[in-house]
Design an enzyme around this catalytic site. Structure first.
Site, PDB file in Angstrom:
ATOM      1  N   ASP A   1       0.825  -1.205   0.000  1.00 33.20           N
ATOM      2  CA  ASP A   1       0.000   0.000   0.000  1.00 33.20           C
ATOM      3  C   ASP A   1       0.865   1.264   0.000  1.00 33.20           C
ATOM      4  OD1 ASP A   1      -2.688   1.269   0.461  1.00 33.20           O
ATOM      5  OD2 ASP A   1      -1.690   1.973   2.280  1.00 33.20           O
TER       6      ASP A   1
ATOM      7  N   GLU B   1       1.101  -0.345  -5.123  1.00 32.75           N
ATOM      8  CA  GLU B   1      -0.048   0.546  -5.163  1.00 32.75           C
ATOM      9  C   GLU B   1       0.514   1.962  -5.109  1.00 32.75           C
ATOM     10  OE1 GLU B   1      -3.542   2.923  -3.630  1.00 32.75           O
ATOM     11  OE2 GLU B   1      -1.736   2.512  -2.498  1.00 32.75           O
TER      12      GLU B   1
END
Ligand code: OTU
Length: 650
Positions: free
Chosen positions: A284, A326
């Site tokens: 992330d 990401e």
């Protein structure tokens, strides 16, 4: 750096390893460590070489990898070896993904394990279960504020539940993807708690400052991620009486990767999850990993070095595990997350294709493909052994972060065009799209868009007024967008509910923990009674689901849809069409022409215009998706409003 130095350091590390590590059979581990050690040592010393404790940290790093290897189940090690042998396995067209919250798709993890049949029914064989780890009630950012990286949140289940899910999925050849939130922890994480109590060791895990001097310096060049709810990038902590860096929400404390202890802790967590049977780790917010005064603190060179080091270390212990980057950043920046200095991906093998996603939405709003062409052209070439995650919707907002220059080339003024898109999707021009503006920034005028796929393409409003034609158009748009992501090259990632046409869910408004974050409008809870309608001919659910299922099954049979950088964008005269060709480098006769009409009206494709690309203008074509021969007049192939084709010459 001279290899001899690495070799002698490696020798001394091997001598110093704890006796319990030395006693194990580490044949494969040592082979990989030997092969990767030079890179690992170089990267680790670029990042931390100036520190007095460098050698001690290097030893800890190797011990962490060795411990991870010892804990790896024989079954997973077997998989590692198979994947090393067949190292392009994930570039195949046979993979189709879906992202979901376990308690949105099902009640919890245990219930999810009973619903795997749905994935098989649709043809999904890669499942991304969004954050399941322990996080505080309320201050959780949808699970992205983690208070314990090794505990499953008891609201969704237990560690045994996720192990069961991993096992059930692997028995059915379905890949499991989980998140690793590398950039920050919750302020309730043990490290943050200790920092709050004044422990300097743990304060050094975060960016902590006595006064505003350095924060003020940072603020001069740092943008804000959540300006409407969490302005600024620092939060005053009353317990410490210090400022702490909080780029996202005030309760998400940014980890300090200039401290090697943080790197090693996070590597240990990555290996822990790799050893639970996770095939792919979604890393992330990777763009944010390194902070440097005077920059936006995104996409910094050292953020890449950290990821390269993570990859090299993971390759020693668990080489079968892939990373997804990401990084929702500009195309020139995204591409670097595949590994800047390498020829083959040596950072993250997979990256979110946020550019394509946003461009597709531009096509829907403008009904033309001017910016789509420009944006796809500006997508730099990928490395070998790297692939995109292509998606239409996800659990986050849609940001229109196109390149200003591309917008100008497409004929628009950047600021006005972005405003048009936000206004369009929030229904300012006509009531059909049901989007909500996210994080409107009154200072810059920026904003993003939330809303479910179905509601954004007008299904919600069409159903409300019971207008059959509008319902059909909305369904066509859903299929059009998927017709592109399934054919583009990369792993298509569908989103929970989209194959059922799930509409906006406004219940978040009544939940005080969610009401100030309208991303919850598109994080639905599947109603499985309603989902049964997918089996009943004539229903909206049936129309979308059966079409998607068919598209997925057909994609898996089309070998040129595998991703070997075998796509070329084709310029056609008609500004409503997107057209590209997928081909096989070895067998030139194998090709599929993908054409999509973003307009509501019928449009035609002039074959003559693309005849220089090996397309026979007098050829006969068949659409692999419908099995039909498209109507052709002279050299013109016609498409209905919002129709797409996967054409092959007969
Ligand atoms: C990611 O988001 C997650 O997908 C979000 O759900 C989290 O809120 C966020 O990280 C913090 O953990 O960091 O690289 O605009 O698109 O913040 C991009 C919101 C991210 C997200 C953006 C994104």
């Amino acid at each position: 750096m001279y290899e001899q130095i690495s070799h002698s350091l490696l020798n001394s590390i091997l001598d110093d390893l704890k006796p319990e590590i030395r006693r194990q059979d580490l044949r494969h581990f040592y082979t990989r460590l030997g092969a990767n050690f030079y890179a690992i040592h170089s990267l680790f010393s670029k990042l931390y070489g100036h520190r007095d404790d460098f050698d001690r940290q290097m030893l800890r790093l190797v011990e962490t990898m060795a411990k991870g290897y010892i804990d790896r189940a024989p079954k997973l090690e077997q998989l590692d070896i198979e994947r090393e042998r067949n190292h392009n396995w994930f570039l195949s067209q046979k993979w189709v993904g879906m992202a979901l919250y376990s308690n949105g798709f099902a009640d919890n993890l245990a219930d999810l394990a009973t619903k795997i049949g749905y994935f098989e029914e649709l043809g999904i064989n890669m499942v991304h279960i969004m954050p399941i780890l322990m996080c505080p009630q309320g201050k959780s950012d949808g699970g992205y504020a983690i208070s314990d990286f090794r505990q499953v949140d008891d609201r969704v289940g237990t560690l045994d539940d996720i192990r069961l899910v991993a096992d059930e999925l692997s028995q059915r050849d379905i890949l499991l993807t989980l998140d690793i939130v590398l950039n920050h922890t919750s302020d309730e994480h043990e490290w943050a708690q200790k920092a709050k109590m004044g422990d300097p060791r743990y304060q050094d895990y975060y960016y902590v400052f006595e006064n505003r001097q350095i924060p003020d310096l940072f603020e001069q060049s740092m943008p804000e991620v959540f300006p409407a709810t969490d302005p600024g990038n620092f939060t005053w902590n009353v317990e410490m009486e210090k400022w702490v860096m909080t780029v996202f929400h005030e309760y998400q404390w940014d980890l300090n990767y200039s401290n090697p202890a943080v790197f090693i802790e996070m590597l240990d967590i990555i290996l822990f999850w790799a050893n639970q049977g996770v095939d792919i780790l979604r890393l992330d917010a990777v763009a944010f990993l390194w902070k440097k005064v005077g920059t936006s603190c995104q996409n910094e060179r050292n953020a890449h070095l950290i990821l390269q080091l993570m990859k090299d270390c993971c390759q020693v212990t668990a080489p079968g595990v892939l990373f997804i980057a990401e990084a929702i950043v500009a195309p020139v920046e995204v591409i670097k997350y595949f590994g800047e200095d390498a020829i083959v991906a040596k950072e993250c093998e997979i990256a979110y294709n946020a550019t394509l996603m946003a461009l597709l939405w531009d096509g829907i709003a403008t009904k033309n493909t001017k910016l789509l062409y420009q944006g796809i052209k500006s997508l730099p070439n990928k490395l070998e052994r790297a692939t995109w995650l292509n998606y239409v919707r996800c659990h986050d907002d849609i940001g229109f972060g196109f390149d200003d220059n591309d917008i100008r080339i497409a004929g628009y003024e950047p600021h006005a065009h972005r405003r048009f898109l936000i206004d369009y999707f929030s229904g300012k021009f006509d009531a059909s799209p049901r989007g909500l503006e996210f994080m409107h920034n009154p200072v810059t005028g920026d904003g993003r868009i939330c809303g479910s796929l179905a509601s954004l393409v007008g299904l919600e409003s069409a159903i409300e007024i019971a207008d059959e034609q509008s319902i059909e158009s909305a369904i066509d748009k859903i299929l059009l967008l998927h017709g592109i992501i399934l054919a583009f090259g990369g792993i298509p990632l569908m989103y929970n509910g989209d194959a059922l046409g799930v509409l906006n869910d406004y219940s978040y408004i009544d939940d005080p923990n969610k009401s100030n974050d309208n991303r919850w409008v598109h994080r639905p809870k599947i109603d499985w009674h309603q989902a049964e309608l997918r089996k009943q001919s004539g229903t909206v659910e049936y129309k979308i689901f059966t079409a998607m299922k068919k598209m997925i099954a057909i994609r898996k049979e089309i070998s040129v849809f595998a991703d070997f950088d075998n796509r070329e964008l084709l310029h056609v005269e008609n500004e409503h069409l997107l057209c590209f060709i997928r081909f096989d480098r070895e067998r030139p006769s194998e090709k599929v022409l993908v054409v999509a009409n973003f307009d509501a009206n019928p449009q035609s494709l002039d074959l003559e215009a693309i005849s220089n690309k090996g397309i026979n203008p007098h050829g006969r074509f068949v659409d692999l998706y419908s099995g039909r021969i498209p109507s052709q007049f002279d050299r013109q192939i016609t498409l209905q409003g919002f129709q797409f084709y996967w054409l092959t010459e007969t």
